[in-house]
Design an enzyme around this catalytic site. Structure first.
Site, PDB file in Angstrom:
ATOM      1  N   ASP A  59       0.820  -1.203   0.000  1.00  0.00           N
ATOM      2  CA  ASP A  59       0.000   0.000   0.000  1.00  0.00           C
ATOM      3  C   ASP A  59       0.859   1.262   0.000  1.00  0.00           C
ATOM      4  O   ASP A  59       2.041   1.236   0.369  1.00  0.00           O
ATOM      5  CB  ASP A  59      -0.919  -0.001   1.230  1.00  0.00           C
ATOM      6  CG  ASP A  59      -2.259   0.669   0.966  1.00  0.00           C
ATOM      7  OD1 ASP A  59      -2.354   1.449   0.000  1.00  0.00           O
ATOM      8  OD2 ASP A  59      -3.207   0.414   1.732  1.00  0.00           O
TER       9      ASP A  59
ATOM     10  N   ASP B 241     -10.535   1.876  -3.165  1.00  0.00           N
ATOM     11  CA  ASP B 241     -10.907   1.628  -1.776  1.00  0.00           C
ATOM     12  C   ASP B 241     -12.417   1.596  -1.594  1.00  0.00           C
ATOM     13  O   ASP B 241     -12.894   1.273  -0.506  1.00  0.00           O
ATOM     14  CB  ASP B 241     -10.323   2.718  -0.868  1.00  0.00           C
ATOM     15  CG  ASP B 241      -8.848   2.489  -0.572  1.00  0.00           C
ATOM     16  OD1 ASP B 241      -8.343   1.395  -0.866  1.00  0.00           O
ATOM     17  OD2 ASP B 241      -8.200   3.418  -0.043  1.00  0.00           O
TER      18      ASP B 241
END
Length: 732
Positions: A466, A530
């Site tokens: 990430d 997301d």
């Protein structure tokens, strides 16, 4: 810069990638490079890629791309150069790497001396060579050497890569590639967006004096700036019109510029701004199409799969469970054990432990950089948890964010000089974190040692890598850090991948902020967004699939109440939306009702049956009148999977029929309406189904019906119909 008179050279090149998903009609699949001559003075280089052609020739600014498109067109052959140069005061073609020394095209290579003064570059020599699979141009200017390679790729696309190196005392400050397109290719399609709303495509017509500039400045390609664009003719749609897809392999900051020249052609340039470096490289993939965005998508999918999986067949894409939207930072060992058991019973094949597993990480304000297992949450380490996951028949995956550090961390307290800043200006935090300076060798070594240490110590099959913030302050101990950050990242990923080639890595950056062709190779999956709201995901995934294949598209069924939108959506719709990518789920599995659990298990089972088709077939895009729906699919010989997603109230009283224009009219097709055990058959307000669907969820029709338009049932908003269409083969 010319080739010997009469010299002709052609050979067939690598065909490992199989049949062309984007081949021009009537063209046999082949990849060749040929050099043709005219009068002993001008060499035309012709590169064939599965029925498509790129023609190049040397010019005063180095090699130029004269044509990319179907074979046999007006610009495919020895007349190309004469057509391009006729009636011009300066050369009409745009060199692949112009220096600005002649012609109107801006420079895509620039250099400075030790004092930072610009150095004028003029190509003094250009030689050509064939290496068995590509043509290579070697260029030399005073103080700078460059190499441009053009090669045919899978699916009818072309790769153009460039490397440059400056002599001692000089440094490169820009490197890129450029080309020109005919007058008719004057519309550009590009994707913008934001967090939770990525891959939002727009189109505009290029005008003289009013072009388009896309510039990513956030240290990653970003939510708002995609390095992928499509040039097309007026009216270019999902399935019709001439188009050229352009994928710039940029992992960080980049600039793409497109404009219409005053004489009509369209000029395109893709460049990187460089941190005054000695060496640099760039790459473009070009995908021509005669069938609009669908043809571009098919070629780009073939190229992306080859990058991600090394030219081999797409491996089995295992069903994921991710803990993030289930437990967040609250890692209770008993709860995790229950989630392991529930996931296994649903049919999950890879169980991923997200953020919150390392020392002191109870929220997002602390501990990034301290990649030690939390002794409070995991007093016996991760191995007992991993063993439980493995015993349940699943792989284990782990979340990590190695490029970042919290000020409240042991790493930052030990090495405050390792972060990027801006001189004496206060450090700017985002999500309570700072960015490590990947231009520094010691930082890169630390990240590689840390990640490889975790992989050496534990049975980890997958990493979710990430990066949860943009980079605005870009100065480190060695000066400005932009291109060197991106190059440092690519080095780190390559080193980890080389040490652990069996480990799959996902590129995640606040969702889809690092979706680019550069990360494919070291990474085999991209986290699309997301946002797990299925309504938003239908739009996001539809934009994503214009360039990226389902095999790398992370797609999860989210929780009943989406944490980014607050919407409550049926499991039937959530699961169908995730079906068409690399499927998974991300929720607290304890919240599932019996009906929801049965529905999710049903769609996981359908995914296992169909993933070979989903990940190795060719994408199908559709032109639809009603903007309240999205229709897409995947096809392979004799089989199609098509999904009709209703996002909002329909515009019309009757659904638009499904038209599959290339169905064989004399063939018969069996169509199965795939519905979960608790799926909604039709809106209550619809009096009746179309007669063809009145009695059963499986029907047989002729190809003529599909070509003319298959009647579809009506749908509520936030629902989908998934159809499996099989051609009925006659018994021999």
């Amino acid at each position: 810069m010319h080739l010997a008179e009469g010299f002709v050279h052609a050979f067939q090149v690598d065909r490992r990638h199989g049949s062309p998903p984007n081949a021009a009609a009537g063209c046999a699949p082949k990849r060749t490079v040929a050099c043709l001559c005219k009068g002993g003075r001008v060499g035309i280089l012709r590169i064939d890629s599965d029925g498509w052609v790129a023609s190049l020739a040397p010019g005063p600014e180095g090699p130029a791309l004269l044509h990319v498109g179907p074979s046999g067109s007006a610009c495919d052959g020895l007349g190309a150069l004469g057509l391009a140069q006729a009636g011009r005061d300066s050369p009409a073609e745009v060199a692949l790497m112009p220096t600005g020394a002649s012609g109107a095209a801006p420079a895509t290579i620039e250099a400075v001396d030790a004092a930072g003064r610009p150095v004028p570059l003029v190509w003094e020599s250009c030689t050509q060579a064939f290496d068995g699979a590509a043509v290579r141009f070697d260029l030399r200017a005073s103080g700078v050497a460059a190499q441009i390679t053009v090669a045919p790729g899978p699916g009818g696309c072309f790769d153009i890569s460039a490397r440059a190196e400056a002599d001692a005392g000089l440094a490169l400050t820009r490197l890129g590639l450029a080309f020109a397109l005919p007058h008719r290719m004057g519309f550009i399609h590009h994707a913008g967006g934001r967090w939770n709303a990525e891959f939002d495509w727009h189109a505009q017509e290029l005008q003289v004096g009013a072009g388009l500039r896309i510039e990513a400045r956030a240290g990653r390609t970003g939510h708002a700036h995609s390095p992928n664009v499509t040039l097309g003719t007026a009216g270019c749609s999902m399935t019709t019109g001439e188009a050229l897809g352009v994928a710039f392999h940029a992992a960080g900051d980049f600039v793409i510029e497109a404009e219409r020249d005053r004489d009509g052609p369209v000029r395109v340039a893709a460049t990187r701004r460089l941190d005054a470096v000695r060496r640099a490289q760039v790459r473009l993939t070009l995908a021509p199409s005669a069938t609009g965005h669908q043809g571009v998508a098919r070629a780009m999918h073939a190229r992306a799969n080859a990058l991600a999986f090394g030219g081999d067949a797409v491996p089995v894409r295992r069903i994921h469970y991710n803990t993030w939207e289930g437990v967040y930072f609250d890692h209770d060992r008993a709860v995790l054990s229950e989630l392991i058991g529930r996931a296994a019973r649903l049919g999950v094949e890879r169980w991923v432990l997200d953020d919150g597993w390392f020392a002191g990480r109870n929220d997002d304000t602390t501990s990034l950089g301290d990649w030690r297992v939390d002794p409070v949450k995991y007093p016996d380490g991760l191995d007992p948890l991993i063993a439980e996951v493995r015993q349940a028949g699943m792989d284990f995956g782990l979340w990590i964010e190695p490029e970042m550090v919290n000020p409240d961390s042991d790493l930052y307290r030990a090495h405050p000089d390792w972060v990027l800043g801006h001189g004496a200006a206060p450090l700017v935090e985002a999500r309570h974190q700072l960015v490590l300076d990947l231009s520094r060798a010691e930082v890169r070594d630390f990240i590689v040692a840390t990640v490889c240490g975790l992989l050496d110590a534990h049975d980890i099959a997958y990493l979710k890598w990430d990066m949860n913030r943009d980079t605005w302050q870009k100065f480190g101990a060695s000066g400005h850090v932009s291109s060197r950050y991106a190059d440092g990242l690519m080095e780190v990923l390559a080193r980890i991948r080389a040490a652990h080639p069996q480990v799959e890595i996902e590129s995640c950056a606040s969702g889809g902020a690092r979706a680019n062709f550069a990360v494919l190779g070291p990474c085999q999956r991209i986290w699309t967004s997301d946002c797990n709201d299925a309504l938003e995901r239908q739009r996001i995934q539809h934009g994503f699939r214009r360039f990226f294949p389902p095999s790398v598209m992370g797609a999860h069924a989210g929780p009943r109440v989406c944490h980014t939108t607050g919407r409550v959506l049926a499991m039937e719709f959530r699961a169908q939306t995730a079906l068409m990518g690399h499927m998974g789920c991300e929720m607290d599995l304890r919240e599932l009702t019996a009906e929801e659990e049965e529905t999710l298990a049903f769609w996981f089972a359908r995914y296992r049956e169909l993933r070979g088709l989903i990940h190795s077939g060719q994408v199908m895009l559709f032109d639809r009148v009603d903007g309240a729906e999205i229709v897409h699919g995947i096809e392979a010989p004799g089989r199609m999977l098509v999904q009709i997603a209703q996002l909002d109230r329909p515009r019309f009283g009757l659904p638009e029929p499904l038209v599959i224009g290339h169905a064989r009219p004399e063939a018969r097709y069996r169509i199965r309406w795939l519905r979960g055990p608790h799926g909604i058959r039709q809106p209550a307000t619809v009096k009746r189904l179309p007669p063809i669907w009145a009695e059963a969820d499986e029907i047989t029709v002729t190809g003529e019906v599909l070509r003319g338009g298959l009647p579809l049932p009506g749908q509520y908003p936030a629902s989908a119909i998934t159809l499996l269409i099989d051609e009925i083969r006659k018994e021999p």
